[in-house]
Scaffold this motif. Structure first.
Motif, PDB file in Angstrom:
ATOM      1  N   LYS A   9      65.090 -27.643 -54.456  1.00  0.00           N
ATOM      2  CA  LYS A   9      64.172 -27.854 -55.576  1.00  0.00           C
ATOM      3  C   LYS A   9      63.077 -26.794 -55.567  1.00  0.00           C
ATOM      4  CE  LYS A   9      64.357 -32.894 -55.913  1.00  0.00           C
ATOM      5  NZ  LYS A   9      63.522 -34.112 -55.914  1.00  0.00           N
ATOM      6  N   GLN A  37      67.617 -23.396 -65.033  1.00  0.00           N
ATOM      7  CA  GLN A  37      68.458 -24.526 -65.422  1.00  0.00           C
ATOM      8  C   GLN A  37      69.373 -25.001 -64.302  1.00  0.00           C
ATOM      9  OE1 GLN A  37      70.420 -23.373 -69.018  1.00  0.00           O
ATOM     10  NE2 GLN A  37      68.548 -23.409 -70.209  1.00  0.00           N
ATOM     11  N   GLU A  40      66.842 -27.634 -59.660  1.00  0.00           N
ATOM     12  CA  GLU A  40      65.999 -28.760 -60.021  1.00  0.00           C
ATOM     13  C   GLU A  40      64.528 -28.422 -59.777  1.00  0.00           C
ATOM     14  OE1 GLU A  40      65.468 -33.501 -58.986  1.00  0.00           O
ATOM     15  OE2 GLU A  40      67.118 -32.374 -58.095  1.00  0.00           O
TER      16      GLU A  40
END
Length: 68
Positions: A9, A37, A40
């Motif tokens: 992330k 995209q 995350e």
């Protein structure tokens, strides 16, 4: 803006010289989320001159500068 990457992330952090940030200050993070995209985007943080951690919309935080 700074980006931290951990466990797949990205965590965006903005540093502001204010004691009263608002939701408008994180608009650029939405644009950035569209750019990444395939990765995350985690919680967003604004580091500024507040006294304690405060919520800023859903899943976002205002972070006191003295925490870093």
């Amino acid at each position: 803006m700074c980006l931290f990457y951990e466990n797949g992330k990205i965590y965006p952090v903005e540093i502001k010289k204010t004691a009263s940030p608002n939701v408008k200050d994180i608009k650029s993070f939405k644009v950035m989320a569209n750019y990444f995209q395939t990765i995350e985007v985690g919680e967003v943080g604004i580091v500024c001159t507040v006294e304690s951690v405060l919520p800023l919309g859903q899943g976002n935080k205002i972070i006191p500068v003295n925490y870093i």
